[in-house]
Write an enzyme that holds these catalytic residues in place. Structure first.
Site, PDB file in Angstrom:
ATOM      1  N   LYS A   1       0.991  -1.265  -0.015  1.00 54.07           N
ATOM      2  CA  LYS A   1       0.116   0.107  -0.028  1.00 54.07           C
ATOM      3  C   LYS A   1       0.949   1.205   0.004  1.00 54.07           C
ATOM      4  O   LYS A   1       1.766   1.313   0.989  1.00 54.07           O
ATOM      5  CB  LYS A   1      -0.832  -0.071   1.339  1.00 54.07           C
TER       6      LYS A   1
HETATM    7  O1  G3P Z   1      -9.214   2.129   4.339  1.00 54.84           O
HETATM    8  C1  G3P Z   1      -9.048   3.206   4.847  1.00 54.84           C
HETATM    9  C2  G3P Z   1      -9.837   3.574   6.097  1.00 54.84           C
HETATM   10  O2  G3P Z   1      -9.262   2.896   7.251  1.00 54.84           O
HETATM   11  C3  G3P Z   1      -9.765   4.873   6.585  1.00 54.84           C
HETATM   12  O3  G3P Z   1     -10.961   4.943   7.425  1.00 54.84           O
HETATM   13  O4  G3P Z   1     -12.774   5.697   9.011  1.00 54.84           O
HETATM   14  O5  G3P Z   1     -10.319   6.291   9.307  1.00 54.84           O
HETATM   15  O6  G3P Z   1     -11.657   7.316   7.480  1.00 54.84           O
HETATM   16  P1  G3P Z   1     -11.434   6.020   8.332  1.00 54.84           P
END
Ligand code: G3P
Length: 218
Positions: free
Chosen positions: A87
């Site tokens: 990634k």
């Molecule tokens: O895959 C990306 C994700 O982990 C981000 O999620 O909820 O932190 O915006 P969030």
């Protein structure tokens, strides 16, 4: 549509896997920190543990932000297990690193995608996946589903193989809308995946079926 789980929590990964619907796992440094997985060896062992549970792609994020550092780290991560996808953040050196990895047979997930232009660049560099972040766009009153739609149109116009991996999913309607728009993958925490199960008419209907069965089978 493929379902990935967006967590580094082993219990949640096992629960989703046991449900029989899991195609892969995504992690990021914040998700690893949330599980108190710290240090070079522990982080790498955790990726191997995840790969031993799920037979599907597992995204492991580089910490370096310069080209040479990302290449070194990405090659190390890719060598841990055949299912590791490296990634890489959507920055200039990240695009260069994705091109390098593509040319050397290492699969990549370009993360922190917030615009169609970023998704186009990642596809041109040969990324296996792009990760547009839905919830974080919604958080700033920007139309995250429009982004998925735009990327789908662009990729279909030119036949890019890069898969749209919808990320930062916060609720079940994100998953449904992404499926309608043709995202290839949704990566979600366990909660919105399980919320897809819920409907009050299902609960009421099952309750009535069981009650009627019980009446006739005393
Ligand atoms: O895959 C990306 C994700 O982990 C981000 O999620 O909820 O932190 O915006 P969030």
């Amino acid at each position: 549509m493929k379902f990935f789980i967006d967590t580094a929590n082993i219990h949640e990964i096992k629960e989703a896997h046991e449900l029989g619907i899991l195609d892969g796992v995504t992690t990021n440094p914040s998700l690893m920190a949330k599980e108190n997985i710290t240090g070079y060896d522990a982080i790498r062992q955790h990726y191997i543990d995840i790969c031993n549970i799920v037979d599907g792609d597992v995204s492991a994020e580089v910490i370096a932000t310069d080209f040479a550092g990302m290449v070194k780290e990405g090659e190390e991560l890719a060598s841990l297990h055949q299912n590791i996808v490296v990634k890489v953040p959507m920055i200039k050196d990240g695009v260069k690193a994705i091109r390098y990895f593509t040319d050397h047979g290492i699969r990549t997930n370009c993360t922190l995608i917030f615009s169609p232009g970023q998704a186009l660049l990642a596809a041109k560099a040969g990324a296996t996946y792009v990760s547009p972040f839905l919830g974080r766009l919604d958080d700033i009153s920007s139309d995250s589903l429009r982004l998925i739609d735009d990327i789908r149109i662009i990729y279909d116009n030119y036949g890019y193989d890069t898969q749209i991996l919808a990320a930062s999913i916060r609720h079940p309607m994100h998953i449904i809308e992404c499926a309608k728009l043709g995202a290839d993958v949704a990566t979600c925490p366990l909660k919105p995946i399980l919320q897809l199960l819920d409907h009050p008419l299902t609960d009421n209907g099952l309750e009535k079926f069981l009650a009627d069965y019980a009446k006739g089978n005393k």
